[in-house]
Design an enzyme around this catalytic site. Structure first.
Site, PDB file in Angstrom:
ATOM      1  CB  CYS A  41      -0.914   0.008   1.230  1.00 17.43           C
ATOM      2  SG  CYS A  41      -2.070   1.404   1.246  1.00 17.43           S
ATOM      3  CG  ASP A  43      -0.653   4.007   5.324  1.00 14.59           C
ATOM      4  OD1 ASP A  43       0.279   4.470   6.026  1.00 14.59           O
ATOM      5  OD2 ASP A  43      -1.847   4.068   5.665  1.00 14.59           O
ATOM      6  NE  ARG A  45      -0.530   5.063   8.757  1.00 14.36           N
ATOM      7  CZ  ARG A  45      -1.818   5.009   9.072  1.00 14.36           C
ATOM      8  NH1 ARG A  45      -2.197   5.236  10.320  1.00 14.36           N
ATOM      9  NH2 ARG A  45      -2.723   4.726   8.148  1.00 14.36           N
TER      10      ARG A  45
HETATM   11 CO    CO Z   1      -3.467   1.272   2.995  1.00 13.46          CO
END
Ligand code: CO
Length: 201
Positions: A41, A43, A45
């Site tokens: 992903c 993302d 993080r």
């Molecule tokens: Co995600």
């Protein structure tokens, strides 16, 4: 942190690498030979290298929102073809994560724009598994299960691509793994939905 600080950090990092290993950049500039392709992903993080302890040169990375394998995604397919045919990676890891905003946005019923088209496969998976998902009373637990089901479906979707089929027909044993990452504990969890012959680990 300012943009200037990022460039300063980079200077310090390069100098440190050089002092530790004077041949480091020379060596890396000539060759990349990663054993792994990571499909994760976007993302911020969930950085592949950091959470797996892999150094630069050790993992080829493709990331998109909710780590999806759209069969017509020319970006992902270009990465996949290069990783399989040129780099000859041994493992492909599809890694999603609990608390994924893409999963949430796919099923929250709101309109978000272009991303709603991108996330359609997640809604399809939610519909196909409506019975199982309805058995969760807790919304977070339901989305976590949908997250896992989505990762498993992407492993299968990858296995069905002509690129992987052709590589396997040529006798190349490539393993595809489905993992999920916990933002709250930093741990990777193997979903045991591997596609491949398990000849090597
Ligand atoms: Co995600």
């Amino acid at each position: 942190m300012s943009i200037k600080q990022l460039l300063d950090h980079n200077k310090n990092w390069a100098a440190e690498q050089n002092s530790r290993d004077p041949d480091y950049f020379n060596r890396l500039s000539k060759l990349q030979a990663p054993d792994y392709l990571w499909i994760g992903c976007s993302d911020s993080r969930v950085p592949a290298n950091v959470i797996t302890g892999l150094a630069p040169g050790e993992v080829f990375v493709h990331r998109n929102v909710a780590n999806l394998v759209h069969p017509g995604d020319i970006n992902l397919l270009s990465v996949l073809e290069y990783a399989v045919d040129a780099l000859q990676v041994k493992h492909i890891i599809v890694c999603g994560h609990y608390g994924c905003g893409g999963i949430r946005a796919a099923v929250d019923g709101d309109q978000h724009g272009i991303i709603d088209h991108w996330l359609q496969p997640i809604r399809d998976i939610a519909e196909q598994n409506a019975g199982v998902l309805a058995s969760f009373e807790d919304e977070e637990a339901r989305q976590n299960r949908l997250c896992e089901l989505t990762i498993e479906a992407q492993v299968q979707s990858l296995a069905r691509t002509p690129i992987i089929r052709a590589a396997r027909t040529r006798g190349f044993d490539i393993q595809i793994h489905g993992w999920v990452y916990g933002l709250s504990n930093g741990l990777l969890h193997d979903l045991h939905c591997c596609s491949g012959e398990h000849k090597h680990k």
